[in-house]
Write a protein that holds these residues in place. Structure first.
Motif, short mmCIF file in Angstrom:
data_model
loop_
_atom_site.label_atom_id
_atom_site.label_comp_id
_atom_site.label_asym_id
_atom_site.label_seq_id
_atom_site.Cartn_x
_atom_site.Cartn_y
_atom_site.Cartn_z
N GLY A 1 24.78 33.66 41.45
CA GLY A 1 24.37 32.31 41.04
C GLY A 1 22.86 32.20 40.94
N THR A 2 22.17 32.78 41.92
CA THR A 2 20.71 32.74 41.91
C THR A 2 20.13 33.59 40.79
OG1 THR A 2 20.77 32.47 44.32
CG2 THR A 2 18.64 33.04 43.33
N GLN B 1 15.16 31.15 33.68
CA GLN B 1 13.75 30.77 33.56
C GLN B 1 13.01 31.66 32.58
OE1 GLN B 1 11.61 29.35 37.16
NE2 GLN B 1 13.39 30.16 38.21
N SER C 1 3.79 30.51 36.11
CA SER C 1 4.74 29.54 36.67
C SER C 1 6.05 30.22 37.05
CB SER C 1 5.03 28.43 35.66
OG SER C 1 3.86 27.67 35.42
N ALA D 1 5.52 32.16 40.23
CA ALA D 1 5.45 31.28 41.40
C ALA D 1 6.84 30.73 41.75
CB ALA D 1 4.49 30.12 41.13
N ASN D 2 7.59 30.32 40.74
CA ASN D 2 8.93 29.81 40.98
C ASN D 2 9.82 30.86 41.61
OD1 ASN D 2 8.16 27.44 39.82
ND2 ASN D 2 9.35 27.68 37.93
N ALA E 1 8.97 31.55 45.20
CA ALA E 1 9.47 30.49 46.08
C ALA E 1 10.95 30.67 46.35
CB ALA E 1 9.21 29.12 45.46
N ILE E 2 11.69 31.03 45.31
CA ILE E 2 13.14 31.20 45.46
C ILE E 2 13.45 32.41 46.34
CG2 ILE E 2 15.23 31.87 44.20
CD1 ILE E 2 14.04 30.19 41.83
N GLU F 1 12.28 32.13 50.23
CA GLU F 1 12.83 31.02 51.03
C GLU F 1 13.36 31.60 52.35
OE1 GLU F 1 14.25 26.82 50.92
OE2 GLU F 1 12.49 28.04 50.55
N THR G 1 5.92 24.59 35.23
CA THR G 1 7.00 24.59 36.20
C THR G 1 8.22 23.83 35.67
OG1 THR G 1 5.34 24.61 37.96
CG2 THR G 1 7.60 24.06 38.59
N LEU H 1 12.29 24.88 35.56
CA LEU H 1 13.38 24.06 36.08
C LEU H 1 14.38 23.75 34.96
CD1 LEU H 1 11.38 21.58 38.34
CD2 LEU H 1 12.91 23.43 39.09
N SER I 1 23.38 26.74 43.41
CA SER I 1 22.27 27.67 43.29
C SER I 1 21.07 27.00 42.63
CB SER I 1 22.69 28.89 42.46
OG SER I 1 23.68 29.63 43.14
N ASN J 1 17.46 26.60 44.32
CA ASN J 1 16.28 27.14 43.64
C ASN J 1 15.23 26.05 43.42
OD1 ASN J 1 17.55 29.58 43.53
ND2 ASN J 1 17.92 29.56 41.33
N LEU K 1 14.88 23.25 44.92
CA LEU K 1 14.33 22.77 46.18
C LEU K 1 13.25 23.72 46.70
CD1 LEU K 1 14.70 20.40 48.09
CD2 LEU K 1 16.34 21.77 49.40
N ALA K 2 13.51 24.99 46.57
CA ALA K 2 12.51 25.98 46.99
C ALA K 2 11.23 25.83 46.18
CB ALA K 2 13.07 27.40 46.84
N ILE K 3 11.38 25.61 44.89
CA ILE K 3 10.22 25.47 44.02
C ILE K 3 9.45 24.19 44.34
CG2 ILE K 3 9.53 25.00 41.63
CD1 ILE K 3 11.93 26.86 40.82
N GLU L 1 7.71 24.06 48.06
CA GLU L 1 6.73 25.09 48.38
C GLU L 1 5.48 24.42 48.96
OE1 GLU L 1 5.55 29.33 47.75
OE2 GLU L 1 7.15 28.10 48.56
#
Lengths: 206, 206
Positions: A153-154, A161, A192, A195-196, A199-200, A203, B154, B158, B192, B196, B198-200, B203
């Motif tokens: 899923g991730t 992206q 971006s 960075a995204n 972060a994922i 975590e 960003t 998303l 997922s 994701n 939320l993590a972004i 941060e």
DNA sequence: GTCTATACTACGATAGAC
DNA sequence: GTCTATCGTAGTATAGAC
């Protein structure tokens, strides 16, 4: 080689106008040959279409192969290494999505994703499966707290992206207020994405 | 209303076969009328195509409107509220991408993103611009450390994670090992995406 | 408003010359 | 291998009956 010229032209025509919309006559004319060459080399319009899919898969493979080879050759044991490799693979993929030459391929590929035919099979087996497998393997190490479903899923989100850089290109240009994506925009989008993804990936397991 | 039946049929035909690939004869026949009705109501094939884009924009607007209205009616002052609203909007968008009825629309929209025509203008102004503006506004509050360019970069990521649910559907099915996305897969993908995002969003500014 | 009829163009496939 | 010629089908547009 005339059959190669036909394939190159076919990438554009099938990508822009779809299977039914493309004209074999026009493809042949633009390739500097007669329409019956398509019959001779590929057996007909459908044969040319499938051959075009394999042609695209081979070219993407050529571009993405080195980086995937590098990953496969690296022994990945810790989260940090997996994360770094994953970011590299993603950035490479984003670079591919941003490079002008992939515009022609991606039109064909995205069309096939919407209404998959036998050609999608060739694309997936030809190159996409290996990319997906690599992403999933690295993600499993970078996020040891995830089960297999969560990993997949991730991976979809990470992949999305990068893919949106092509699939949503027209909307992105509007959002960024540009007519096309210039070098500065490309750099911004890659930063971006990095960075995204970071972060994922980083975590803290809850 | 025959013109409405024509539009509904046109969504499918243009979406699946593209502008050139679709046949006005077939669209008319499947709508239970004569081809010349298209000339009468829309002025021709191209008029029908543009009207189809506006038809789709109106339907998406109808579906996405309530949630956007809700956001616009909420006074957002802190990061937590902006984050929660952003997650709601994203999940709503993901739900839209996963719902069967959007398959027909998205084929048309994604086609237009690859080779934008006047129809993309209608789609963007008709519904996409408002979604983008809302995302960007909320993101600006959720990530006060970002400048305008970073916010937009960003937002693309998303958005991409939701869009891939349609644009990359065929590949996702392979990765998840399903023939179609069942309810369990849909739930996994939404979870997922939420994690994701939320993590972004959360941060810690560096 | 919706239909039929028709004009004209372009399509893919194929046969046969070279 | 590559060409030309041709066949049958299907495309859009349009005129005109009702």
């Amino acid at each position: 080689m005339i059959s190669n010229r036909l394939l190159e032209t076919a990438v554009d025509h099938f990508g822009q106008r779809g299977f039914e919309g493309a004209s074999t006559r026009e493809i042949a004319r633009e390739s500097g040959t007669a329409m019956s060459s398509i019959t001779y080399h590929f057996g007909g319009k459908e044969g040319l279409y499938l051959a075009t899919a394999e042609h695209i898969a081979a070219q993407v493979r050529e571009r993405a192969g080195p980086i995937l080879d590098q990953v496969d050759a690296t022994e990945v044991k810790d989260r940090a290494t997996a994360t770094e490799l994953l970011l590299t693979v993603l950035d490479g993929f984003a670079g591919l999505m941003l490079s002008p030459e992939t515009e022609r391929w991606s039109r064909f590929i995205i069309r096939e994703q919407q209404c998959p035919t036998e050609a999608f099979e060739r694309l997936y087996e030809g190159v996409m499966r290996r990319v997906a497998d690599t992403l999933i393997r690295l993600l499993g190490i970078a996020r040891p707290d995830f089960d297999d479903r969560q990993i997949r899923g991730t991976a979809v989100g990470l992949f999305g992206q990068a893919m949106v850089l092509r699939a949503g290109r027209a909307a992105i240009c509007r959002v960024l207020g540009r007519k096309d994506l210039d070098a500065e925009s490309a750099q911004l989008l890659r930063a971006s994405l990095r960075a995204n993804a970071l972060a994922i990936l980083s975590e803290t397991p809850r």
